[in-house]
Design an enzyme around this catalytic site. Structure first.
Site, mmCIF file in Angstrom:
data_model
loop_
_atom_site.group_PDB
_atom_site.id
_atom_site.type_symbol
_atom_site.label_atom_id
_atom_site.label_comp_id
_atom_site.label_asym_id
_atom_site.label_seq_id
_atom_site.Cartn_x
_atom_site.Cartn_y
_atom_site.Cartn_z
ATOM 1 C CB VAL A 57 45.923 31.940 44.688
ATOM 2 C CG1 VAL A 57 46.496 33.248 45.206
ATOM 3 C CG2 VAL A 57 47.024 30.887 44.588
ATOM 4 C CB THR A 64 42.612 32.094 40.074
ATOM 5 O OG1 THR A 64 41.505 31.731 39.223
ATOM 6 C CG2 THR A 64 43.870 32.246 39.238
ATOM 7 C CG ASP A 65 38.200 32.395 45.091
ATOM 8 O OD1 ASP A 65 37.329 31.660 44.577
ATOM 9 O OD2 ASP A 65 38.063 32.936 46.199
ATOM 10 C CB SER A 66 35.287 32.806 41.200
ATOM 11 O OG SER A 66 34.538 33.481 40.217
ATOM 12 C CG LEU A 67 40.213 34.769 37.663
ATOM 13 C CD1 LEU A 67 41.104 34.814 36.423
ATOM 14 C CD2 LEU A 67 40.924 35.420 38.842
#
Length: 418
Positions: A307, A345-348
């Site tokens: 996401v 998730t994509d990189s936070l």
């Protein structure tokens, strides 16, 4: 009387007794209560059954536990801290504190014992040549098994073209697969599948089991869209067919893949690495366009969806990035589209997240939204502790942690063929 003569007498007497018994049974009478024959060496007949008499069957073996059952049992054997660590996929630098990791030794072993993370993601600076890469990954996997009895998800961004950590890397005799825009332009899904199978093949040979590909974004304006070279094109149907084919190609290579960046960041101005990116589309408009390739990926059995950090106020009613937004992660992806695999998730560490919440709250927000895996938080230690603190405070339940942990463990057991 000699011993030989006694033996002959015992044998003759036993035969006579047996004959009398059989005759009496046939006539309906009782056998003699006793005979003069000594009992030494007399045959036993108590357990003899007539041929064809019923016999009891041995109990049927218990059915082998299903993958779901084994994943649940393994998850239950982990401590809360281990389960929380499994929810994170981080760089080796974030795990160990080393500036640029190119090997896995005692420092990695100690770090994984303390925080048995779910996975590690490597970048080009970590990957020098095939032998070094294999040894580094193999050692890390051994330390992970020692720490919690589970393998690591070992991931890399290997799309081809502008996003390639191994293909085209001078240390590897592997050509770059090229931009997916060119593959999409052929209109041939078989070519897209072949590219994925090739990439998956050399990744698996090096020890990787996860590729953060394919890109399921739809290109907007090729002249301005940052996804122009990475996307398969501007037609949702074409992109969907290419993405579906690549999911099949990666599966045949034995590597997990992740369709990205849900719900679709193509055609949106800006770069989420630097700050918020915004789509003005409604949810219905997203369904008609951006979601098409993701639905194709799900239909093809994609094991993971990444996401992105898109903000879509007209679709969600707020400015929360998609990766942290339950309307997108749970309501849309999990419930409406019915995706049952892993959500990451994509990189936070990207600016789009940093502008929205502090490092210690990023993991909590992602898990609360419905994500299973938290990728590369800006501060792993803070994000990890933040999740534990949220559980202690009752903000996150252990049942919620277990839901994601079981999905992760299930994927790992399947990869390992267990």
């Amino acid at each position: 009387m000699s011993l030989i003569e006694q033996g002959k007498l015992w044998g003759r007497t036993a035969v006579v007794a047996l004959a009398l018994t059989m005759l009496c049974c046939a006539a309906g009478c009782s056998a003699p209560a006793s005979t003069d024959a000594p009992d030494v060496g007399a045959p036993e007949f108590d357990n003899v059954r007539d041929e064809g008499a019923g016999t009891s069957s041995p109990p049927a073996p218990a059915p082998a536990p299903t993958l779901d059952e084994r994943a649940a049992r393994k998850t239950a054997s982990l401590t809360l801290e281990q389960k929380v660590a499994q929810l994170f996929v981080v760089t080796p630098e974030a795990l160990t504190g080393v500036d640029a990791v190119t090997q896995a030794g005692p420092v990695t072993e100690e770090a994984l014992a303390a925080h048995p993370v779910g996975g590690l993601v490597y970048f080009q600076k970590n990957l020098l040549d095939p032998d070094q890469t294999r040894e580094m990954i193999a050692n890390s996997q051994a330390y992970a098994q020692e720490a919690c009895g589970l393998p690591l998800l070992v991931g890399v961004d290997e799309e081809g073209g502008t996003v390639s950590r191994i293909g085209g890397n001078p240390g590897f005799a592997v050509p770059n697969a090229g931009n997916m825009a060119d593959v999409g332009a052929t209109g041939d899904p078989a070519q897209a599948k072949a590219v994925a199978a090739t990439i998956g093949g050399y990744l698996r040979e090096l020890g990787f089991n996860l590729d953060f590909a394919p890109d399921a974004d739809i290109c907007g304006d090729p002249a301005a869209d940052v996804m122009a070279l990475r996307s398969f094109g501007s037609d949702p149907a074409v992109v969907g067919s290419m993405v579906s084919a690549q999911v099949e190609g990666f599966a045949e290579a034995g590597v997990l893949c992740a369709a990205k960046h849900f719900p679709g960041i193509g055609g949106v101005m800006g770069d989420s690495h630097e700050g918020a990116i915004v789509s003005e589309k409604t949810l219905d408009e997203l369904r008609e366009w951006e979601l098409v390739p993701f639905e194709a990926a799900i239909d093809a059995g994609v094991p993971m969806v990444m996401v992105g950090h898109l903000t879509a106020p007209n679709a969600t009613g707020d400015d929360v990035p998609a990766s942290l937004n339950p309307t997108i992660v749970t309501d849309l992806l999990r419930d409406e589209l019915g995706f049952q695999g892993l959500i990451i998730t994509d990189s936070l560490s990207m600016g789009a997240v940093g502008d929205f919440c502090t490092p210690d709250r990023a993991g909590v927000a992602a898990l609360s939204a419905g994500a299973d895996l938290v990728l590369m938080p800006e501060d792993f230690a803070a994000a990890y502790q933040g999740v534990l603190d949220a559980i202690s405070a009752g903000e996150l339940s252990e049942d919620r942690i277990d839901q994601s942990a079981v999905r992760i463990v299930k994927a790992k057991l399947a990869l390992a063929g267990e």
